[in-house]
Design an enzyme around this catalytic site. Structure first.
Site, PDB file in Angstrom:
ATOM      1  N   CYS A 132      10.664  -7.728 -38.301  1.00 23.13           N
ATOM      2  CA  CYS A 132      10.134  -8.042 -36.967  1.00 23.13           C
ATOM      3  C   CYS A 132       8.610  -8.063 -36.987  1.00 23.13           C
ATOM      4  CB  CYS A 132      10.701  -7.071 -35.950  1.00 23.13           C
ATOM      5  SG  CYS A 132      10.129  -7.381 -34.277  1.00 23.13           S
ATOM      6  N   ASP A 179      19.028 -15.100 -32.143  1.00 19.21           N
ATOM      7  CA  ASP A 179      17.857 -14.262 -31.907  1.00 19.21           C
ATOM      8  C   ASP A 179      17.129 -14.776 -30.671  1.00 19.21           C
ATOM      9  OD1 ASP A 179      15.404 -12.927 -31.986  1.00 19.21           O
ATOM     10  OD2 ASP A 179      15.420 -12.828 -34.173  1.00 19.21           O
ATOM     11  N   HIS A 212      18.774 -10.465 -33.281  1.00 21.90           N
ATOM     12  CA  HIS A 212      17.533  -9.935 -33.835  1.00 21.90           C
ATOM     13  C   HIS A 212      17.728  -8.518 -34.366  1.00 21.90           C
ATOM     14  CE1 HIS A 212      13.189  -9.948 -34.288  1.00 21.90           C
ATOM     15  NE2 HIS A 212      13.240  -8.666 -33.975  1.00 21.90           N
TER      16      HIS A 212
END
Length: 245
Positions: A132, A179, A212
């Site tokens: 991330c 995501d 995600h």
């Protein structure tokens, strides 16, 4: 587009109950988690955490997984003592919180970590992975830092560097099909720019049905439908590192 009410692409997901096999060390001005394999090696991987910080058990689990595959793994505190994001925090203040934690402003810390790996751990071939926020940091390093061999960006926030695609080192990008915060149109644009401008090896892979953070924030035993994709992504990550380190 990304969910503007939650400008960060992260939820904590399933937090592991995991203590880690390595140890915490002080590397100049940075704290770091380090894990070393039983056999000596000259290969090391820097693990860059997400917004939840270097102490997140899930990230240390991945670091230990790298060590189980023969690598020295180090997960430094790239927030350098600043508080990590908490799930209970107010997302309304996230952008202000992020201003002192930019993924592109880690070069000083990376230089310290590289020196430590070379001088204290005997590492000669060094790669990097990140999740991330850390995935964005990997992209930054692959665009700028000449001292690394390869990188793996896992659900990295690519919009931070969307205007740049001239990578210096082979880079593997792992994305999730569902995501909400790194939408597929951004991934498509990245692929187009890499195809036009990138002169080193790269791969962009999208994992079906995943959301995600799937690679390191889900417990396989309570997400059975996701287990094959989690295992595939982790195996792909290791295989990429093995190829270039």
């Amino acid at each position: 587009m990304a969910n503007e009410s939650k400008p960060c692409p992260c939820d904590i997901g399933d937090r592991f109950d995991y203590g880690g096999r390595g140890q915490e060390v002080q590397v100049e001005h940075i704290k770091a988690y380090v894990c070393k394999p039983p056999a000596s090696t000259e290969k090391a991987v820097i693990v860059i955490h997400d917004i939840f910080g270097w102490e997140l058990p899930n990230t240390r689990y991945i670091a230990d997984m790298l060590t189980a595959n023969g690598y020295i793994a180090i997960c430094p505190d790239f927030f350098v003592g600043q508080e990590a994001w908490k799930p209970s925090n107010d997302w309304a203040v996230f952008k202000d919180w992020l201003k002192t934690r930019e993924a592109s402003k880690i070069d000083k810390e990376v230089a310290v970590v590289l020196k430590y790996l070379r001088e204290q751990c005997g590492a000669k071939e060094i790669g990097v992975i990140g999740f991330c926020w850390g995935g964005a940091a990997v992209q930054h390093l692959m665009l700028k830092n000449p001292h690394m061999k390869t990188g793996v960006s896992l659900h990295g926030v690519i919009r931070y560097f969307e205007s740049r695609s001239n990578l210096l080192h082979p880079t593997f990008f792992i994305f999730a099909e569902k995501d909400d915060h790194v939408p597929l149109e951004e991934v498509t644009l990245l692929e187009q720019k890499l195809k036009q401008n990138c002169k080193v090896d790269y791969e962009v892979k999208i994992y079906p049905g995943q959301t995600h953070g799937f690679v390191h924030r889900k417990r396989e035993d309570i997400n059975p439908q996701d287990k094959p994709f989690i295992e595939e992504a982790r195996k792909d990550m290791i295989n990429w590192l093995n190829k270039y380190l």
